[in-house]
Motif scaffolding. Structure first.
Motif, PDB file in Angstrom:
ATOM      1  N   LYS A  49      -4.466   6.678  -4.979  1.00  0.00           N
ATOM      2  CA  LYS A  49      -4.491   8.073  -5.803  1.00  0.00           C
ATOM      3  C   LYS A  49      -4.504   7.406  -7.200  1.00  0.00           C
ATOM      4  O   LYS A  49      -3.865   6.405  -7.507  1.00  0.00           O
ATOM      5  N   TYR A  53       0.768  -1.255 -10.322  1.00  0.00           N
ATOM      6  CA  TYR A  53       0.076  -0.562  -9.629  1.00  0.00           C
ATOM      7  C   TYR A  53      -1.326  -1.175  -9.818  1.00  0.00           C
ATOM      8  O   TYR A  53      -1.851  -1.531 -10.813  1.00  0.00           O
ATOM      9  N   THR A  94      -2.915   1.662  -4.511  1.00  0.00           N
ATOM     10  CA  THR A  94      -2.878   3.009  -4.108  1.00  0.00           C
ATOM     11  C   THR A  94      -4.458   3.762  -4.414  1.00  0.00           C
ATOM     12  O   THR A  94      -5.245   3.344  -5.369  1.00  0.00           O
ATOM     13  N   ASP A 112       0.941  10.110  -9.496  1.00  0.00           N
ATOM     14  CA  ASP A 112       1.425   9.178  -8.341  1.00  0.00           C
ATOM     15  C   ASP A 112       1.670   7.746  -8.758  1.00  0.00           C
ATOM     16  O   ASP A 112       2.496   7.183  -8.320  1.00  0.00           O
ATOM     17  N   LYS A 113       1.160   7.384  -9.974  1.00  0.00           N
ATOM     18  CA  LYS A 113       1.405   5.868 -10.442  1.00  0.00           C
ATOM     19  C   LYS A 113       2.828   5.994 -10.921  1.00  0.00           C
ATOM     20  O   LYS A 113       3.681   4.813 -10.543  1.00  0.00           O
ATOM     21  N   ASP A 139       0.701  -1.205   0.056  1.00  0.00           N
ATOM     22  CA  ASP A 139      -0.099   0.067   0.279  1.00  0.00           C
ATOM     23  C   ASP A 139       0.871   1.319   0.090  1.00  0.00           C
ATOM     24  O   ASP A 139       1.922   1.222   0.630  1.00  0.00           O
ATOM     25  N   ILE A 140       0.530   2.261  -0.823  1.00  0.00           N
ATOM     26  CA  ILE A 140       1.239   3.340  -1.016  1.00  0.00           C
ATOM     27  C   ILE A 140       0.979   4.138   0.512  1.00  0.00           C
ATOM     28  O   ILE A 140       1.978   4.538   1.062  1.00  0.00           O
ATOM     29  N   GLY A 160       5.350   5.865  -8.166  1.00  0.00           N
ATOM     30  CA  GLY A 160       5.536   4.508  -7.617  1.00  0.00           C
ATOM     31  C   GLY A 160       6.429   3.512  -8.478  1.00  0.00           C
ATOM     32  O   GLY A 160       7.158   2.872  -8.032  1.00  0.00           O
TER      33      GLY A 160
END
Length: 233
Positions: A82, A99, A80, A87-88, A53-54, A91
């Motif tokens: 988000k 993701y 995520t 944001d992806k 989990d982010i 990661g």
């Protein structure tokens, strides 16, 4: 029946339990960590996949991933809340392999897990006995095993993630071919190309260049063919 050891890192106990029950019913062994620090304490070579989990209190999933990548190339699937593309990509740049936005269906989660584990087992060489006869493909100082994740650049071993390895192997196997982002995505991820995949490819190419190029700002080994895609140099 499937098999594999998975570490589920999530501060929400209900989500952890749901994922554990789901994957356990498919034959996977799932261990749980409620925080990034706990995950780092539990990290061993026995894990085949980490679901991370982010957004967690304390050390974030991004930071946890960065720490894991210092010592391991185990596949990491980010969860995520988000949905923004930035944001992806953050990661992926941190070292994630894939993701999955929340909320997610269990069918989608299971599909991602199976795909990541399948690639990891094949390309990392799990259940595969390395022998002197194992085949390699070479191109201008790049030597890549076609059976497991082993890469030499001018005789020096280079540690690549599974995705980076697969991209490099694809390009080296076909040195005269220009691969579009769609070609690369469908060949490596084994999934239909979708909107947003271009950015995913760009991130992994950028990370790969950092590891194999003498000057990543002026790449000579992985060349961009503007408007068309990428080829090995």
């Amino acid at each position: 029946m499937n098999s594999g050891n998975i570490l589920m890192v999530e501060d929400d106990s209900d989500i952890r339990e749901g994922v554990r029950v789901l994957l356990g019913s498919e034959g996977y062994t799932v261990m749980e960590a409620e925080s990034g620090n706990r995950a780092l304490d539990m990290l061993t070579e026995e894990y085949d996949l980490i679901i991370l989990d982010i957004m967690m209190p304390g050390i974030s999933g991004i930071r946890t991933c960065e720490e894991i990548r210092k010592i391991s190339n185990v596949p990491i699937l980010f969860l995520t809340a988000k949905a923004r593309e930035s944001d992806k990509l953050l990661g992926l740049m941190a070292g994630g392999d894939d993701y999955l936005p929340k909320p997610f269906s269990y069918a989608e989660l299971l599909g991602r897990v199976k795909a990541l584990l399948r690639r990891y087992h094949v390309y990392q060489g799990k259940n595969y006995e390395k022998t002197e006869e194992a085949a390699f493909v070479e191109w201008k100082g790049i030597r890549v095993s076609i059976a497991y994740n082993e890469v030499l650049i001018e005789g020096q071993n280079v540690e690549l993630s599974e995705i980076e390895y697969q991209i490099l192997k694809l390009l080296v196997q076909y040195p005269n071919k220009i691969f579009s982002a769609e070609n690369i995505y469908e060949s490596v991820w084994k999934e239909p190309y979708f909107y947003g995949s271009n950015n995913t490819i760009m991130v992994h190419i950028r990370k790969l260049r950092l590891k194999i190029e003498k000057n990543p700002q002026e790449p000579k080994r992985i060349c961009t063919v503007w408007g068309k895609g990428y080829r090995i140099g």
